[in-house]
Write a protein that holds these residues in place. Structure first.
Motif, PDB file in Angstrom:
ATOM      1  N   VAL A  41       0.825  -1.201   0.000  1.00  0.00           N
ATOM      2  CA  VAL A  41       0.000   0.000   0.000  1.00  0.00           C
ATOM      3  C   VAL A  41       0.859   1.251   0.000  1.00  0.00           C
ATOM      4  CG1 VAL A  41      -1.673   1.311   1.346  1.00  0.00           C
ATOM      5  CG2 VAL A  41      -1.905  -1.152   1.120  1.00  0.00           C
ATOM      6  N   TYR A  61     -11.604   6.271   9.566  1.00  0.00           N
ATOM      7  CA  TYR A  61     -12.939   5.788   9.238  1.00  0.00           C
ATOM      8  C   TYR A  61     -13.946   6.234  10.297  1.00  0.00           C
ATOM      9  CZ  TYR A  61     -11.164   2.728   5.533  1.00  0.00           C
ATOM     10  OH  TYR A  61     -10.606   2.238   4.397  1.00  0.00           O
ATOM     11  N   GLU A  83     -13.927  11.279  -0.761  1.00  0.00           N
ATOM     12  CA  GLU A  83     -12.801  10.970  -1.639  1.00  0.00           C
ATOM     13  C   GLU A  83     -11.646  10.534  -0.748  1.00  0.00           C
ATOM     14  OE1 GLU A  83     -11.672  13.469  -5.188  1.00  0.00           O
ATOM     15  OE2 GLU A  83      -9.858  13.715  -3.988  1.00  0.00           O
ATOM     16  N   ALA A  85      -7.996   8.416  -0.724  1.00  0.00           N
ATOM     17  CA  ALA A  85      -6.971   7.896  -1.619  1.00  0.00           C
ATOM     18  C   ALA A  85      -6.497   6.513  -1.222  1.00  0.00           C
ATOM     19  CB  ALA A  85      -5.792   8.858  -1.664  1.00  0.00           C
ATOM     20  N   ARG A  86      -6.412   6.232   0.066  1.00  0.00           N
ATOM     21  CA  ARG A  86      -5.827   4.961   0.507  1.00  0.00           C
ATOM     22  C   ARG A  86      -6.725   4.264   1.505  1.00  0.00           C
ATOM     23  NH1 ARG A  86       0.258   6.857   1.394  1.00  0.00           N
ATOM     24  NH2 ARG A  86       0.753   7.176  -0.779  1.00  0.00           N
ATOM     25  N   PRO A  87      -7.676   3.556   1.011  1.00  0.00           N
ATOM     26  CA  PRO A  87      -8.646   3.003   1.932  1.00  0.00           C
ATOM     27  C   PRO A  87      -8.315   1.630   2.480  1.00  0.00           C
ATOM     28  CG  PRO A  87      -9.378   2.724  -0.312  1.00  0.00           C
ATOM     29  CD  PRO A  87      -8.024   3.347  -0.375  1.00  0.00           C
ATOM     30  N   LEU A  88      -7.212   1.011   2.109  1.00  0.00           N
ATOM     31  CA  LEU A  88      -6.943  -0.337   2.611  1.00  0.00           C
ATOM     32  C   LEU A  88      -6.577  -0.321   4.087  1.00  0.00           C
ATOM     33  CD1 LEU A  88      -4.856  -2.137  -0.132  1.00  0.00           C
ATOM     34  CD2 LEU A  88      -7.204  -2.577   0.540  1.00  0.00           C
ATOM     35  N   ILE A 103     -17.970   6.123  -1.202  1.00  0.00           N
ATOM     36  CA  ILE A 103     -16.546   6.371  -1.014  1.00  0.00           C
ATOM     37  C   ILE A 103     -15.834   6.082  -2.331  1.00  0.00           C
ATOM     38  CG2 ILE A 103     -14.508   5.811   0.343  1.00  0.00           C
ATOM     39  CD1 ILE A 103     -16.384   4.805   2.553  1.00  0.00           C
ATOM     40  N   LEU A 104     -15.152   7.097  -2.832  1.00  0.00           N
ATOM     41  CA  LEU A 104     -14.539   7.023  -4.160  1.00  0.00           C
ATOM     42  C   LEU A 104     -13.073   7.399  -4.060  1.00  0.00           C
ATOM     43  CD1 LEU A 104     -17.223   9.320  -5.787  1.00  0.00           C
ATOM     44  CD2 LEU A 104     -17.236   6.826  -5.906  1.00  0.00           C
ATOM     45  N   ASP A 105     -12.334   7.119  -5.135  1.00  0.00           N
ATOM     46  CA  ASP A 105     -10.943   7.576  -5.147  1.00  0.00           C
ATOM     47  C   ASP A 105     -10.835   8.976  -5.727  1.00  0.00           C
ATOM     48  OD1 ASP A 105     -11.377   6.960  -7.861  1.00  0.00           O
ATOM     49  OD2 ASP A 105      -9.213   6.781  -8.151  1.00  0.00           O
ATOM     50  N   ARG A 106     -11.786   9.366  -6.553  1.00  0.00           N
ATOM     51  CA  ARG A 106     -11.800  10.729  -7.103  1.00  0.00           C
ATOM     52  C   ARG A 106     -13.254  11.147  -7.262  1.00  0.00           C
ATOM     53  NH1 ARG A 106     -11.046  11.024 -12.888  1.00  0.00           N
ATOM     54  NH2 ARG A 106      -9.247  12.350 -12.612  1.00  0.00           N
ATOM     55  N   ARG A 128      -7.494  13.200   3.282  1.00  0.00           N
ATOM     56  CA  ARG A 128      -6.107  12.973   2.896  1.00  0.00           C
ATOM     57  C   ARG A 128      -5.393  12.219   4.002  1.00  0.00           C
ATOM     58  NH1 ARG A 128      -4.630  11.979  -0.507  1.00  0.00           N
ATOM     59  NH2 ARG A 128      -2.634  13.002  -0.848  1.00  0.00           N
ATOM     60  N   LEU A 130      -2.108  10.425   5.208  1.00  0.00           N
ATOM     61  CA  LEU A 130      -0.689  10.290   4.914  1.00  0.00           C
ATOM     62  C   LEU A 130      -0.088   9.242   5.822  1.00  0.00           C
ATOM     63  CD1 LEU A 130       0.169  13.997   4.177  1.00  0.00           C
ATOM     64  CD2 LEU A 130      -0.361  12.155   2.589  1.00  0.00           C
ATOM     65  N   ARG A 131       1.196   9.074   5.696  1.00  0.00           N
ATOM     66  CA  ARG A 131       1.776   7.857   6.236  1.00  0.00           C
ATOM     67  C   ARG A 131       2.403   7.979   7.607  1.00  0.00           C
ATOM     68  NH1 ARG A 131       4.514   7.137   0.508  1.00  0.00           N
ATOM     69  NH2 ARG A 131       3.975   9.313   0.523  1.00  0.00           N
TER      70      ARG A 131
END
Lengths: 194, 277
Positions: A41, A61, A83, A85-88, A103-106, A128, A130-131
């Motif tokens: 990911v 979430y 929106e 970007a990283r839903p996993l 829930i979408l990526d864009r 957004r 981030l990591r």
């Protein structure tokens, strides 16, 4: 259609400990597999790996679920568009599985559709993730409300009821809002981690 | 039951498998993601040419930052699909894992209600391993995985579309899934169940939850587990050998989500499901 937007920056963890959902690992994700997923990911485009953080996705979430729940009071007819970007990472809370959420990526194209076709209005939330676990300052939420039935900014109450003010700081508000606060240096941000 | 009365209708269905892993170890991620985008777009192009699609969506289970993260290639991926398809997808949905297709259909029905007319949707259920995630290649519950692209053109009415979604704790999700399938057919008998493929012993356990119901053959031994594509492959294969026109499709996600959809397929619909070894 009236429009309001707010961008909020996470300046501290809104939670003192990982949530129960954080601890719920699907059976496949035993240690090695978990690590493989995590690295996948977070692999960047140049082949390197950033620090993986899956803990915290459930917390996001949970924040999204709060916003979705609060958005019901707006009585919009379009689904709340998230929106992400990283839903996993972890299972979604049930509040995000209903038909009043998508829930979408864009979301740009879909936002345009609902601005044209929604009878009452649409709420878009850009999340957004981030990591870096401690770099809360780069995690943001952008909320856009487009409404045919609200004459005053209804986002203010939604933000107040669904997002903990000490943790989420507004950095951009349109059409008008509070002045932009200075960015808090990371070293001064209280965290819930040692 | 006649497919002409169905509120959700399949107009075209095509499936083909992709290699596992999709990306060679020495291949840059950008290049592999670009090739994946091109293959998706190539499959979409003839369908977009043949049908006036209101919406174009992509649903996936295994995702990659190279597909969905705006900081890591999302726009390049979308542009790659657009270059090959002649049109950019409107959005990609993957958060719901194997049930993403059901959520995309439910959303399309919402849009149809908002506009007061049926909408034509190109929906591609796509999965490729861009990262060498061997954990996904074989699991105890799902057996071996096969990646691929399912391309669907569907007509979604403004009223009457019946899609059921929900979730259950992971350790009880299969039982709940079976219960929901049985409940859905109780007042609507005559439909054929198109359901996920499982290896033994998962297969037997799952089939015990839907006793006596007409269901598509479990094709795991040939196709493996194809994520959200399973029920569509099952539907396509069944159509090739029978006059079945009304289906109840179902998928179950690793995280316990489930999605069910009542779908009709007219006689003349072309269902092209690639034969695999």
């Amino acid at each position: 259609m009236n429009s309001w937007t707010r961008k909020l920056r996470l300046v501290a963890s809104p939670f003192m400990a990982p949530t129960l959902a954080d601890a719920r690992m699907p059976p496949m994700r035993v240690a090695d597999d978990f690590r493989a997923f995590d690295m996948a990911v977070h692999e960047d485009r140049h082949g390197g790996y950033a620090t993986p953080v899956l803990l915290g996705y459930a917390q996001f979430y949970e924040v999204m679920a709060r916003v979705a729940t609060a958005a019901r009071e707006l009585a919009l007819d379009a689904p709340v568009l998230f929106e992400v970007a990283r839903p996993l990472g972890v299972p979604l809370p049930e509040a995000l599985l209903g038909g009043d959420v998508m829930i979408l990526d864009r979301a740009a194209h879909e936002l345009q559709f609902w601005r044209e076709h929604a009878a009452r209005g649409v709420l878009l939330v850009r999340v957004r993730l981030l990591r870096e676990a401690l770099d809360y300052g780069d995690n943001t939420l952008e909320l856009q409300l487009h409404s045919r039935q609200h004459g005053e900014d209804a986002l203010a109450r939604l933000v107040e009821t669904s997002l903990a003010p000490p943790a989420w700081r507004p950095v951009e508000t349109t059409p008008a809002g509070p002045p932009l606060p200075a960015r808090v240096p990371l070293s001064l941000i209280p965290t819930d981690r040692p | 039951m006649n497919s002409g009365n169905e509120s959700l209708r399949v107009l075209r269905l095509a499936y083909r498998a992709l290699p596992t892993p999709f990306r060679r170890l020495d291949e840059p991620l950008d290049a592999a993601a670009g090739e994946f985008a091109t293959q998706i777009g190539r499959d979409a192009k003839p369908l977009l040419a043949a049908h006036a699609c209101d919406d174009y969506a992509i649903a996936a289970t295994l995702n990659s930052a190279a597909m969905s993260d705006p900081d890591h290639g999302r726009e390049d991926f979308t542009a790659g699909v657009a270059a090959a398809a002649g049109r950019a997808p409107d959005y990609l949905v993957n958060v719901y894992e194997c049930v993403s297709w059901a959520m995309a259909l439910r959303y399309a029905a919402h849009k149809a209600r908002a506009t007061g007319r049926a909408r034509t949707l190109l929906l591609q259920v796509v999965d490729a391993d861009l990262h060498g995630i061997q954990a996904a290649w074989r699991t105890r519950t799902y057996g071996f995985a096969r990646f691929g692209i399912t391309s669907l053109v569907l007509e979604v009415d403004a009223d009457g579309v019946q899609i059921t979604t929900g979730m259950a704790p992971v350790d009880r999700s299969m039982m709940k899934f079976g219960t929901m399938l049985r409940a859905s057919l109780r007042d609507d008998p005559g439909r054929v169940l198109a359901v996920p493929f499982f290896p033994e012993p998962t297969r037997s356990a799952f089939r015990k939850t839907i006793p006596g119901l007409e269901a598509t053959e479990d094709l795991h031994d040939r196709y493996g587990h194809c994520f959200g594509s399973d029920p569509w492959i099952a539907l396509g294969r069944k159509r090739g050998g029978s006059a079945a026109r009304s289906f109840l499709l179902g998928s179950l996600a690793l995280s316990g989500y489930f999605g069910l959809a009542r779908v009709g397929v007219a006689d003349a619909v072309d269902c092209a499901v690639e034969e695999v070894a």
